[in-house]
Design a protein around this motif. Structure first.
Motif, PDB file in Angstrom:
ATOM      1  N   LEU A  60     -21.733 -36.425 -19.583  1.00  0.00           N
ATOM      2  CA  LEU A  60     -23.005 -36.080 -19.603  1.00  0.00           C
ATOM      3  C   LEU A  60     -23.871 -37.277 -19.216  1.00  0.00           C
ATOM      4  O   LEU A  60     -23.934 -38.277 -19.691  1.00  0.00           O
ATOM      5  N   TYR A  83     -24.590 -37.198 -12.316  1.00  0.00           N
ATOM      6  CA  TYR A  83     -23.656 -36.789 -11.355  1.00  0.00           C
ATOM      7  C   TYR A  83     -23.725 -37.216 -10.191  1.00  0.00           C
ATOM      8  O   TYR A  83     -24.671 -37.799  -9.744  1.00  0.00           O
ATOM      9  N   SER A  92     -29.387 -37.049 -11.083  1.00  0.00           N
ATOM     10  CA  SER A  92     -29.834 -36.623 -12.260  1.00  0.00           C
ATOM     11  C   SER A  92     -29.954 -35.203 -12.735  1.00  0.00           C
ATOM     12  O   SER A  92     -30.840 -34.631 -13.384  1.00  0.00           O
ATOM     13  N   ASP A 127     -27.362 -31.398 -13.584  1.00  0.00           N
ATOM     14  CA  ASP A 127     -26.231 -30.737 -14.003  1.00  0.00           C
ATOM     15  C   ASP A 127     -26.330 -29.200 -13.717  1.00  0.00           C
ATOM     16  O   ASP A 127     -27.172 -28.563 -14.194  1.00  0.00           O
ATOM     17  N   GLN A 132     -25.679 -25.482 -13.827  1.00  0.00           N
ATOM     18  CA  GLN A 132     -25.096 -24.729 -14.944  1.00  0.00           C
ATOM     19  C   GLN A 132     -24.425 -23.463 -14.500  1.00  0.00           C
ATOM     20  O   GLN A 132     -23.410 -22.981 -14.988  1.00  0.00           O
ATOM     21  N   LEU A 178     -31.622 -33.956 -15.590  1.00  0.00           N
ATOM     22  CA  LEU A 178     -31.302 -34.766 -16.841  1.00  0.00           C
ATOM     23  C   LEU A 178     -32.519 -35.989 -17.052  1.00  0.00           C
ATOM     24  O   LEU A 178     -32.631 -36.450 -17.713  1.00  0.00           O
ATOM     25  N   SER A 205     -17.012 -34.143 -10.905  1.00  0.00           N
ATOM     26  CA  SER A 205     -17.859 -34.238 -12.225  1.00  0.00           C
ATOM     27  C   SER A 205     -18.778 -33.172 -12.636  1.00  0.00           C
ATOM     28  O   SER A 205     -19.316 -33.120 -13.782  1.00  0.00           O
ATOM     29  N   ASP A 206     -19.150 -32.270 -11.687  1.00  0.00           N
ATOM     30  CA  ASP A 206     -20.049 -31.290 -12.114  1.00  0.00           C
ATOM     31  C   ASP A 206     -19.409 -29.893 -12.178  1.00  0.00           C
ATOM     32  O   ASP A 206     -18.999 -29.620 -10.878  1.00  0.00           O
ATOM     33  N   THR A 266     -13.020 -37.242 -13.913  1.00  0.00           N
ATOM     34  CA  THR A 266     -14.425 -37.451 -13.664  1.00  0.00           C
ATOM     35  C   THR A 266     -14.664 -37.964 -12.209  1.00  0.00           C
ATOM     36  O   THR A 266     -15.830 -37.641 -11.585  1.00  0.00           O
ATOM     37  N   HIS A 302     -14.280 -29.675 -19.488  1.00  0.00           N
ATOM     38  CA  HIS A 302     -15.157 -30.922 -19.636  1.00  0.00           C
ATOM     39  C   HIS A 302     -14.358 -31.655 -18.597  1.00  0.00           C
ATOM     40  O   HIS A 302     -13.556 -31.296 -17.892  1.00  0.00           O
TER      41      HIS A 302
END
Length: 536
Positions: free
Chosen positions: A13, A16, A25, A27, A29, A55, A172-173, A329, A431
């Motif tokens: 979190l 990204y 900044s 994410d 969805q 974010l 990572s996303d 990651t 994740h």
């Protein structure tokens, strides 16, 4: 994934990164992907509805997308709009966003990205609708299969999705995804997730919809469009297993891909619940031998009849847990995907065919690691690669990564090893994770400090290079010839004695004493990644 067939030849979190490693900044969805493909042109028409959580407060959103190029290739953005927010925002006290009218969003585009002018506050969620069109130069492969039939297959790994889809093209996303695909009605469409609709339309067109609620990185988003023979080959603990093969390969292909049920059953038992709602194995046009798209695995069109099809399928099915559900990651941790799939395949083969099969696989892989090291001397966790990430598909990520897991299994014991693997999946499924995350899980489960083990095998290049020489009187001198000293248990046997002896190696020179006039056999159980030096 399997590399191109030659014989057939921490919960993340925060910041990204886009495909060029720049911080963002945001994410993502959810992706809502609508595509129309045709037979009279390679040009696609697309709409991507992208729901983004911010974010931090930002004024511009950058999405990876290859812009217009020569010969009409590349994607031209036609229009961007924003509809009402979804989810919760800090501005309205955490309540669902109220409906807003659709508004145009200013944007600019260059060869690598599209930039949206936005007004987004921290913790706000916005949905943008991007209309675009063009001919994909990569990522979505529009071509003909070996039977001369037209096909459409995504092939996104490692960061090629942005050739046809506006996205954040980095592992990572991760985001949920829905598909709405319009094709000529002669085609069958397969994609991630479950099929929710398939209806005929006017003018011999067909609409097919799929939905995948599990979050996926773009590298494993999949769409396959072709004439297929389809078989529902098994159900494993409520998971339907399907095979999609070209009709010309129907008999052999359905028999080959039908092996998936047994493989899936083994991994569910050993690792944990299957992460997705279905498993489809699909004959395709991919540059790899196999590509582990979540719930929709693509195999090379030459995979049907492949001598090692069971091994290939085990590798890709293992990826559904490691690489797909638990995603690295960043590219430098790709061994968490490829090394895991390599060793999980070997564990399946050991389970089905016995320990000698595992030993043979490990011996062969050890040769590959040694040969690779002669050409490229680098650690498994390789932070030097910037772009061109396919070069990370090498013996370090695959075979050495698998060997590290084998040595870890021997160090902690079988039951603790599998307990750690299950805990790692349970902790990070859905994740992202890195090498440190995996180490910490294994340390917690084993109650061992594994820092030195991980440091020397994953972050240090090379391996032990040993010379072993008789010194007279039953003495043998074991010398480490490589620059960096390794610490490891070395197993040996004497003549044909079944007893296995172990000596702990940590110094440059170690002397062991055995009975005189006997022959020593090093690593008889194939448990150490090492090389005999030139002095042997």
């Amino acid at each position: 994934m399997f590399k191109k067939l030659i014989v057939l030849p921490s919960l993340l979190l925060g910041m990204y990164f886009n495909t060029f490693g720049q911080r963002q900044s945001v994410d993502v969805q959810h992706y809502g992907i609508s595509l129309t493909v045709r037979d009279n042109t390679d040009k696609i028409s697309g709409t991507a509805e992208i729901t983004v959580r911010f974010l931090n407060s930002v004024g511009e959103l950058r999405l990876d997308l290859v812009g217009p190029e020569i010969a009409d290739t590349g994607m031209t953005v036609l229009k961007v709009t924003e509809r009402s927010a979804v989810g919760h925002t800090a501005a309205n006290g955490g309540k669902p966003g109220a409906p807003n009218s659709v508004k145009n969003v200013p944007f600019r585009q260059d060869s690598a990205a599209v930039y949206l002018t936005v007004s987004a506050g921290k913790d706000e969620t916005h949905t943008y609708r991007i209309e675009y069109a063009g001919v994909p130069r990569d990522g979505l492969i529009i071509s003909r299969n070996k039977f001369g039939k037209r096909t459409f297959f995504t092939d996104n790994w490692p960061d090629r999705a942005h050739h046809w889809l506006p996205c954040i093209d980095h592992p990572s996303d991760k985001a949920a995804v829905d598909f709405d695909i319009i094709t000529p009605d002669k085609y069958t469409v397969v994609a991630n997730g479950l099929k929710t609709q398939e209806v005929l339309m006017a003018d011999h067109q067909k609409r097919t919809r799929y939905t995948e609620k599990a979050p996926l990185p773009t590298k494993i988003i999949a769409i396959g469009i072709a004439a297929f023979a389809v078989d529902h080959s098994a159900d494993v603990q409520g998971i339907p297993v399907y095979s999609y093969v070209f009709p010309e390969n129907k008999k052999q292909g359905l028999a080959d891909y039908g092996k998936a049920g047994e493989i899936l059953r083994f991994f569910i038992q050993q690792i944990g619940p299957f992460p997705y709602k279905k498993l489809a194995n699909i004959q395709s046009k991919t540059i790899y031998g196999g590509m582990e798209n979540a719930s929709a695995i693509f195999y090379s069109e030459e995979s049907v009849g492949f001598k090692y099809i069971e091994e290939l399928m085990a590798h890709e099915i293992a990826h559904q847990w490691f690489g797909d559900a638990v995603t690295e990651t960043g590219w430098e941790h790709v061994w968490l995907s490829e090394g895991f799939a390599t060793y999980m395949t070997q564990l399946y083969l050991e389970h089905k065919y016995g320990k000698d099969t595992l030993k043979a696989e490990l011996k062969d892989d050890r040769k590959k690691v040694i040969a690779f090291e002669k050409k490229r001397y680098t650690p498994v966790v390789d932070t030097t690669t910037k772009g061109g990430y396919t070069q990370l598909l090498n013996a370090n990520s695959y075979q050495k990564g698998g060997w590290v897991l084998h040595m870890l299994r021997r160090q902690v014991g079988d039951s603790i090893f599998w307990k750690g693997i299950r805990s790692y999946f349970a902790t990070y499924g859905g994740h992202n994770a890195n090498t440190t995350d995996f180490r910490q899980v294994m340390e917690k489960v084993s109650r061992q400090d594994l820092g030195d083990f991980f440091q020397q095998w994953l972050y240090t290049p090379g391996m032990p290079e040993l010379t072993i020489s008789p010194s007279g009187g039953g003495l043998f001198t074991i010398s480490q010839q490589q620059e960096h000293l390794f610490t490891f248990p070395l197993e040996y046997a004497i003549d044909d004695d079944p007893q296995i002896h172990t000596v702990q190696i940590k110094d440059r020179v170690t002397v062991i004493n055995i009975k005189a006039n006997h022959t020593i056999h090093i690593d008889p159980q194939i448990n150490l990644l090492f090389e005999f030096g030139k002095g042997m």
